[in-house]
Structure formats: structure tokens, C-alpha cells
Design a protein around this motif. Structure first.
Motif, PDB file in Angstrom:
ATOM      1  N   GLY A  46      12.863  -5.323   7.752  1.00 17.37           N
ATOM      2  CA  GLY A  46      12.902  -4.296   6.723  1.00 17.37           C
ATOM      3  C   GLY A  46      14.289  -3.721   6.555  1.00 17.37           C
ATOM      4  O   GLY A  46      14.524  -2.884   5.686  1.00 17.37           O
ATOM      5  N   LYS A  53      15.472  -9.316   2.172  1.00 19.88           N
ATOM      6  CA  LYS A  53      14.789  -8.345   3.013  1.00 19.88           C
ATOM      7  C   LYS A  53      13.328  -8.757   3.141  1.00 19.88           C
ATOM      8  O   LYS A  53      12.717  -9.176   2.163  1.00 19.88           O
ATOM      9  CB  LYS A  53      14.910  -6.964   2.370  1.00 19.88           C
ATOM     10  N   ASN A  54      12.807  -8.666   4.368  1.00 16.86           N
ATOM     11  CA  ASN A  54      11.403  -8.992   4.638  1.00 16.86           C
ATOM     12  C   ASN A  54      11.005 -10.383   4.168  1.00 16.86           C
ATOM     13  O   ASN A  54       9.917 -10.587   3.617  1.00 16.86           O
ATOM     14  CB  ASN A  54      10.474  -7.923   4.049  1.00 16.86           C
ATOM     15  N   SER A  56       9.843 -14.030   5.181  1.00 17.18           N
ATOM     16  CA  SER A  56       9.228 -14.635   6.366  1.00 17.18           C
ATOM     17  C   SER A  56      10.119 -15.770   6.864  1.00 17.18           C
ATOM     18  O   SER A  56      10.632 -16.569   6.079  1.00 17.18           O
ATOM     19  CB  SER A  56       7.822 -15.145   6.054  1.00 17.18           C
ATOM     20  N   TRP A  93       2.580 -10.201  10.883  1.00 15.06           N
ATOM     21  CA  TRP A  93       2.110 -11.320  10.055  1.00 15.06           C
ATOM     22  C   TRP A  93       0.925 -11.984  10.711  1.00 15.06           C
ATOM     23  O   TRP A  93       0.911 -12.188  11.932  1.00 15.06           O
ATOM     24  CB  TRP A  93       3.243 -12.317   9.900  1.00 15.06           C
ATOM     25  N   SER A 110       5.682 -16.525   2.988  1.00 19.45           N
ATOM     26  CA  SER A 110       4.776 -15.387   2.795  1.00 19.45           C
ATOM     27  C   SER A 110       4.727 -14.964   1.333  1.00 19.45           C
ATOM     28  O   SER A 110       5.751 -14.795   0.675  1.00 19.45           O
ATOM     29  CB  SER A 110       5.210 -14.204   3.650  1.00 19.45           C
ATOM     30  N   ASN A 128      -1.256  -7.177   7.641  1.00 18.75           N
ATOM     31  CA  ASN A 128      -0.417  -6.705   8.743  1.00 18.75           C
ATOM     32  C   ASN A 128      -0.778  -5.237   9.015  1.00 18.75           C
ATOM     33  O   ASN A 128      -1.732  -4.713   8.436  1.00 18.75           O
ATOM     34  CB  ASN A 128       1.067  -6.867   8.383  1.00 18.75           C
ATOM     35  N   TRP A 130       0.709  -2.713   8.014  1.00 21.34           N
ATOM     36  CA  TRP A 130       0.965  -1.896   6.827  1.00 21.34           C
ATOM     37  C   TRP A 130      -0.264  -1.925   5.917  1.00 21.34           C
ATOM     38  O   TRP A 130      -0.241  -1.377   4.824  1.00 21.34           O
ATOM     39  CB  TRP A 130       2.172  -2.411   6.037  1.00 21.34           C
ATOM     40  N   TRP A 135       3.922 -11.144   5.344  1.00 20.81           N
ATOM     41  CA  TRP A 135       4.954 -10.767   6.326  1.00 20.81           C
ATOM     42  C   TRP A 135       5.538  -9.430   5.935  1.00 20.81           C
ATOM     43  O   TRP A 135       5.948  -9.231   4.788  1.00 20.81           O
ATOM     44  CB  TRP A 135       6.055 -11.829   6.338  1.00 20.81           C
ATOM     45  N   ARG A 136       5.600  -8.505   6.885  1.00 20.81           N
ATOM     46  CA  ARG A 136       6.298  -7.249   6.637  1.00 20.81           C
ATOM     47  C   ARG A 136       6.756  -6.695   7.977  1.00 20.81           C
ATOM     48  O   ARG A 136       5.958  -6.293   8.803  1.00 20.81           O
ATOM     49  CB  ARG A 136       5.423  -6.236   5.916  1.00 20.81           C
ATOM     50  N   CYS A 137       8.041  -6.702   8.141  1.00 19.89           N
ATOM     51  CA  CYS A 137       8.673  -6.238   9.370  1.00 19.89           C
ATOM     52  C   CYS A 137       9.170  -4.820   9.142  1.00 19.89           C
ATOM     53  O   CYS A 137       9.882  -4.560   8.185  1.00 19.89           O
ATOM     54  CB  CYS A 137       9.822  -7.178   9.714  1.00 19.89           C
TER      55      CYS A 137
END
Length: 187
Positions: A46, A53-54, A56, A93, A110, A128, A130, A135-137
Motif C-alpha cells: 500500500g 501500488k498494491n 499482486s 490475499w 489480482s 482479504n 479489508w 490482493w491488498r497490502c
């Protein structure tokens, strides 16, 4: 005495050769973008910038156990919320029903998997932490977190409904796991 040393030497070499062969046959998960216990590049987090950004990361696997009918991938920050606080893994993820004939998932997979059709048609991304699929880091309060990528080889396809979560997956795969492969990245 010299011949005894030679015998021991050749046995050691043979033993090492067998260990190398066994390691080569081991179910493995790797990434061309991340070394095991290496740094997770910023663009997969993120904290990336703009379109980078973000995304996968790419992952590849080798030596899928015989009899596998599907693969499932769970990625989590195993040091959340902070390495010095109580550990509560954060799911980044979840991907299920990956055909064992595939050799990996490409960078940026993703959000595009089901659209991709073909070999990826049955692949489903789960929610995830969220509460969103894909995928979301997160942006981290501190660095040094370990991200564990765990790939499961399963003896069946997973039927988990519309909202797939890590918890649903882990319950469903009990008794169906033929093998596990792990990759750890640090961010």
C-alpha cells in the motif's frame, strides 16, 4: 586409513546428491520478484506510488504433489499489527481453485483472474481482511513484517460459495491437504 576416508567421502557426496535430488522434488513456492526471506518490493504494498501500488506479485510453484486437483494460496502479514505487539495475522490475499496444471500466477493477476478465462477461468479470489476480494497490502505502522505466502495442494476443488475467506478455506481444506509450500517476504 586413507581408503576409509575415501569411503566416508563418497558416502557423504552420495548423501548430499540424494538431498539435492529430494530438494529438487520438493513442493516449492517461489517468486521471480522476491527471494525467500527477502524484501517485498514497495509496488506490492500500500506504500507504492500511483499505478505501482498494491500490485499482486508473481508467484511460481514446482513439483505439485501427485493427485492434486486444485491449489489454494493464502498470503498474510504474520507480524500484524506490529512485531512488538500481540500478533494477529492480517490476510492480504486468498486465491482458490487454482488448476494444478498452472505453473504460477503472473504479476498483477489480482482482479483480472476470472476475466482472463482459459486456464484461469475457475480461479477465485477470496476476501482479504479489508473485506474486499483480491490482493491488498496495508500501509504498515512499522517495517520488518513477515509476509507468508502459503500454497496448499488439495485433493479436491473447493466449493466455498460467493464470499471466500481465509477462515472458510482453512476449515474446508482440513483432511484434503496433500502438501504445503511456503515463501516468506519481509516488508
Amino acid at each position: 586409513m586413507i581408503s576409509l576416508v575415501r569411503i566416508v567421502d563418497s558416502r557423504e557426496k552420495f548423501k548430499d546428491k540424494n538431498q539435492v535430488l529430494m530438494a529438487n522434488e520438493e513442493f516449492r513456492l517461489v517468486s521471480p520478484a522476491i527471494d525467500h526471506e527477502g524484501r517485498l518490493p514497495r509496488k506490492y504494498s500500500g506504500e507504492g506510488q500511483g499505478a505501482l501500488k498494491n500490485i499482486s506479485p508473481p508467484v511460481e510453484w514446482y513439483n505439485v504433489p501427485e493427485g492434486a486437483k486444485s491449489l489454494a494460496l493464502v498470503v498474510q502479514d504474520i507480524d500484524a499489527p506490529d512485531p512488538s505487539e500481540p500478533i494477529v495475522p492480517w490476510t492480504v490475499w486468498v486465491v482458490v481453485n487454482i488448476p494444478p496444471t498452472l505453473k504460477g500466477l503472473p504479476e498483477g493477476f489480482s482482479g483480472k483472474g476470472e476475466e482472463g478465462g482459459g486456464d484461469y477461468a475457475g480461479v477465485k479470489e477470496g476476501h482479504n481482511d479489508w473485506k474486499a476480494p483480491g490482493w491488498r497490502c496495508p500501509k504498515l505502522p512499522s517495517h520488518g513484517h513477515r509476509f507468508e505466502f502459503k500454497l496448499y495442494a488439495l485433493d479436491d476443488m473447493m466449493h466455498l460459495g460467493n464470499k471466500v475467506t481465509k477462515e472458510k478455506l482453512l476449515d474446508a481444506i482440513e483432511g484434503h491437504v496433500l502438501g504445503e509450500a511456503v515463501l516468506v517476504a519481509i516488508f
